[in-house]
Motif scaffolding. Sequence first.
Motif, PDB file in Angstrom:
ATOM      1  N   PHE A 192       0.807  -1.220   0.142  1.00 23.56           N
ATOM      2  CA  PHE A 192      -0.446  -0.033   0.180  1.00 23.56           C
ATOM      3  C   PHE A 192       0.810   1.280   0.788  1.00 23.56           C
ATOM      4  CE2 PHE A 192      -0.269  -1.738   4.548  1.00 23.56           C
ATOM      5  CZ  PHE A 192       0.521  -0.593   4.835  1.00 23.56           C
ATOM      6  N   LEU A 193       2.217   0.861   0.386  1.00 21.34           N
ATOM      7  CA  LEU A 193       2.824   2.570   0.280  1.00 21.34           C
ATOM      8  C   LEU A 193       4.233   2.172  -0.456  1.00 21.34           C
ATOM      9  CD1 LEU A 193       2.116   4.929   3.482  1.00 21.34           C
ATOM     10  CD2 LEU A 193       1.761   5.194   1.046  1.00 21.34           C
ATOM     11  N   GLY A 194       5.104   2.372  -0.833  1.00 23.52           N
ATOM     12  CA  GLY A 194       6.275   2.130  -1.213  1.00 23.52           C
ATOM     13  C   GLY A 194       6.346   0.526  -2.018  1.00 23.52           C
ATOM     14  N   SER A 195       7.537   0.035  -2.145  1.00 22.66           N
ATOM     15  CA  SER A 195       7.905  -1.075  -2.916  1.00 22.66           C
ATOM     16  C   SER A 195       8.186  -2.207  -2.629  1.00 22.66           C
ATOM     17  CB  SER A 195       9.004  -0.758  -4.343  1.00 22.66           C
ATOM     18  OG  SER A 195       8.307   0.205  -4.467  1.00 22.66           O
ATOM     19  N   LEU A 196       8.064  -3.080  -3.256  1.00 25.39           N
ATOM     20  CA  LEU A 196       8.391  -4.765  -1.729  1.00 25.39           C
ATOM     21  C   LEU A 196       7.813  -6.177  -3.203  1.00 25.39           C
ATOM     22  CD1 LEU A 196       9.321  -5.950   0.730  1.00 25.39           C
ATOM     23  CD2 LEU A 196       6.654  -5.988   1.111  1.00 25.39           C
ATOM     24  N   ALA A 197       8.742  -6.656  -3.335  1.00 25.19           N
ATOM     25  CA  ALA A 197       9.009  -7.978  -4.254  1.00 25.19           C
ATOM     26  C   ALA A 197       8.243  -7.736  -5.369  1.00 25.19           C
ATOM     27  CB  ALA A 197       8.436  -8.486  -3.224  1.00 25.19           C
ATOM     28  N   GLY A 198       8.249  -6.915  -6.408  1.00 30.60           N
ATOM     29  CA  GLY A 198       7.785  -5.933  -7.649  1.00 30.60           C
ATOM     30  C   GLY A 198       7.007  -5.375  -7.831  1.00 30.60           C
ATOM     31  N   GLY A 199       6.127  -5.668  -5.923  1.00 29.74           N
ATOM     32  CA  GLY A 199       5.218  -4.642  -6.650  1.00 29.74           C
ATOM     33  C   GLY A 199       5.302  -2.930  -5.265  1.00 29.74           C
ATOM     34  N   SER A 200       4.901  -2.262  -5.714  1.00 30.10           N
ATOM     35  CA  SER A 200       4.930  -0.761  -5.430  1.00 30.10           C
ATOM     36  C   SER A 200       3.471  -0.067  -6.032  1.00 30.10           C
ATOM     37  CB  SER A 200       5.244  -0.061  -6.631  1.00 30.10           C
ATOM     38  OG  SER A 200       5.307  -0.157  -8.346  1.00 30.10           O
ATOM     39  N   SER A 201       4.015   0.722  -4.852  1.00 26.01           N
ATOM     40  CA  SER A 201       2.114   1.722  -4.381  1.00 26.01           C
ATOM     41  C   SER A 201       2.387   2.673  -5.341  1.00 26.01           C
ATOM     42  CB  SER A 201       1.987   2.097  -3.492  1.00 26.01           C
ATOM     43  OG  SER A 201       1.111   3.711  -3.222  1.00 26.01           O
ATOM     44  N   PRO A 202       0.882   3.799  -6.128  1.00 25.34           N
ATOM     45  CA  PRO A 202       1.325   4.408  -6.674  1.00 25.34           C
ATOM     46  C   PRO A 202       1.251   5.771  -6.040  1.00 25.34           C
ATOM     47  CG  PRO A 202      -1.006   4.380  -6.713  1.00 25.34           C
ATOM     48  CD  PRO A 202       0.114   3.090  -6.405  1.00 25.34           C
ATOM     49  N   VAL A 203       0.846   5.800  -5.000  1.00 26.49           N
ATOM     50  CA  VAL A 203       0.869   6.777  -3.586  1.00 26.49           C
ATOM     51  C   VAL A 203       1.913   7.607  -3.076  1.00 26.49           C
ATOM     52  CG1 VAL A 203      -0.309   7.264  -1.192  1.00 26.49           C
ATOM     53  CG2 VAL A 203      -1.375   5.596  -3.009  1.00 26.49           C
ATOM     54  N   GLU A 204       2.174   8.552  -3.278  1.00 28.24           N
ATOM     55  CA  GLU A 204       3.599   9.585  -2.996  1.00 28.24           C
ATOM     56  C   GLU A 204       3.543   9.664  -1.610  1.00 28.24           C
ATOM     57  OE1 GLU A 204       3.331  12.951  -5.515  1.00 28.24           O
ATOM     58  OE2 GLU A 204       4.099  11.949  -7.140  1.00 28.24           O
ATOM     59  N   THR A 205       4.622   9.801  -1.571  1.00 30.89           N
ATOM     60  CA  THR A 205       4.920  10.006   0.024  1.00 30.89           C
ATOM     61  C   THR A 205       6.026  11.282   0.542  1.00 30.89           C
ATOM     62  OG1 THR A 205       6.525   8.269   0.526  1.00 30.89           O
ATOM     63  CG2 THR A 205       4.041   8.026   0.972  1.00 30.89           C
ATOM     64  N   PHE A 206       6.089  11.555   1.600  1.00 35.02           N
ATOM     65  CA  PHE A 206       7.309  12.991   2.059  1.00 35.02           C
ATOM     66  C   PHE A 206       8.864  11.654   2.261  1.00 35.02           C
ATOM     67  CE2 PHE A 206       3.064  14.476   2.486  1.00 35.02           C
ATOM     68  CZ  PHE A 206       2.935  15.404   1.587  1.00 35.02           C
ATOM     69  N   THR A 207       8.674  11.139   2.936  1.00 33.14           N
ATOM     70  CA  THR A 207       9.927   9.926   3.190  1.00 33.14           C
ATOM     71  C   THR A 207      10.252   8.978   2.905  1.00 33.14           C
ATOM     72  OG1 THR A 207       9.381   9.542   5.321  1.00 33.14           O
ATOM     73  CG2 THR A 207      10.468  11.593   5.045  1.00 33.14           C
ATOM     74  N   PRO A 208      10.861   8.379   1.587  1.00 31.79           N
ATOM     75  CA  PRO A 208      10.833   7.143   1.466  1.00 31.79           C
ATOM     76  C   PRO A 208       9.700   6.055   2.540  1.00 31.79           C
ATOM     77  CG  PRO A 208      12.361   7.657   1.018  1.00 31.79           C
ATOM     78  CD  PRO A 208      12.112   8.424   1.759  1.00 31.79           C
ATOM     79  N   LEU A 209       9.456   5.213   2.501  1.00 32.63           N
ATOM     80  CA  LEU A 209       8.041   4.684   3.258  1.00 32.63           C
ATOM     81  C   LEU A 209       7.967   2.958   2.763  1.00 32.63           C
ATOM     82  CD1 LEU A 209       5.560   7.057   4.170  1.00 32.63           C
ATOM     83  CD2 LEU A 209       7.428   5.601   6.078  1.00 32.63           C
ATOM     84  N   LEU A 210       7.632   1.864   3.214  1.00 38.99           N
ATOM     85  CA  LEU A 210       7.529   0.393   3.046  1.00 38.99           C
ATOM     86  C   LEU A 210       6.136   0.583   4.009  1.00 38.99           C
ATOM     87  CD1 LEU A 210       7.331  -1.736   1.378  1.00 38.99           C
ATOM     88  CD2 LEU A 210       8.913  -2.728   3.004  1.00 38.99           C
ATOM     89  N   GLY A 211       4.353   0.105   2.925  1.00 41.82           N
ATOM     90  CA  GLY A 211       3.653  -0.357   4.018  1.00 41.82           C
ATOM     91  C   GLY A 211       2.958  -1.979   3.107  1.00 41.82           C
ATOM     92  N   ALA A 212       2.985  -2.386   3.820  1.00 40.64           N
ATOM     93  CA  ALA A 212       2.806  -4.083   2.854  1.00 40.64           C
ATOM     94  C   ALA A 212       1.557  -5.025   3.817  1.00 40.64           C
ATOM     95  CB  ALA A 212       3.938  -4.761   1.772  1.00 40.64           C
ATOM     96  N   GLU A 213       0.650  -5.452   3.471  1.00 36.59           N
ATOM     97  CA  GLU A 213       0.109  -6.357   4.196  1.00 36.59           C
ATOM     98  C   GLU A 213       0.604  -7.964   3.785  1.00 36.59           C
ATOM     99  OE1 GLU A 213      -4.495  -6.279   5.615  1.00 36.59           O
ATOM    100  OE2 GLU A 213      -3.955  -8.184   4.219  1.00 36.59           O
ATOM    101  N   ILE A 214       1.186  -9.205   4.578  1.00 32.78           N
ATOM    102  CA  ILE A 214       1.903  -9.826   4.098  1.00 32.78           C
ATOM    103  C   ILE A 214       0.812 -11.258   4.735  1.00 32.78           C
ATOM    104  CG2 ILE A 214       3.407 -11.537   3.563  1.00 32.78           C
ATOM    105  CD1 ILE A 214       5.301  -8.622   3.829  1.00 32.78           C
TER     106      ILE A 214
END
Length: 346
Positions: A192-214
Amino acid sequence: MADERTIAFREVISPMSNTEPAPSLLRCHGAAHPADGAPSPAPVEVLTARDVPLGGLRAMTVRRTLPQRARPSIGAWCFADHYGPDDVARTGGMDVAPHPHTGLQTASWLFSGEIEHRDSLGIHALVRPGELNLMTGGHGICHSEVSTSRTTVLHGVQLWIVLPEERRDAPRAFRHYAPAPFDLDDASIRVFLGSLAGGSSPVETFTPLLGAEIVVAPRGRVRLELDRDFEHGLLVDSGMVTMAGTAVPPSALGYLEPGVPTVELVNDSDRAARMLLLGGPPFEEEFVMWWNFIGRSHEEVAQAREEWMRESPRFGSVEGYPGSRLDAPVLPSARLRPRGRAIGRS
């Protein structure tokens, strides 16, 4: 000290707002690293949640893993409340009156249930499972959060993101994003935020972030490549999970320092395990977090409180909520004595 971080620990009766009558301030140091020659910390640090009642006779309880004295933030993630599954018929659900925010973003993520969001941008939206609602407070915003009549079980996470100095007065904003799940090894992932395992979110953030449900299948495992510049936190919702060989129980948060290239997550149970992976570069700026405000000084927070109480246009107003706004608690008469933060692991 130039690298100190000032932060407030709060006991709240809602995962969306702090209505505790006397929240306290606590000063913590910024991102810390072991001293030269000190032994390296264990790969995973397990942070235990503390229970915070939502108040009233039919209290719902949230489990708070951020902030902690030894770990005020993970990247710019500075607040994490994990709640449910709660039977709304028993607890009464969620009903958070209009309240303000400054200097932060709220990220709402549900596993079950539905929450009605209203804010001073005029946004009227629903928070649903598997969908990100990201609200930017910046210079000032107010909003209300109410579980809908269709909700029987309420279960989710409320997260806050501290804004960096150059964007902490950003204008109000709201983004909704519903990430599609994809599979990797024995896991299903939603970024849902950032990029992980080839998936990425188009939502821009003000600092680099990662948010993902696994979600890891029963007796399954997944190996993830990580950004070496990020520190990471794994918030376990359900299941018996090991992170890099360390057990992280439900409601706890497993912490990894920057520099780790990969991590393996293993589900040791016969049921699917669900978790959130959060990350970002260590947030080095100092800030003050008290009640629902983030600023850079005691005076800034006091000013925000004063403006909220006199109904300044800074925060706007929420239309459609059937009730009154929340009053801010009284500020402490003086700053509390600074308390140190542990270096490295707590």
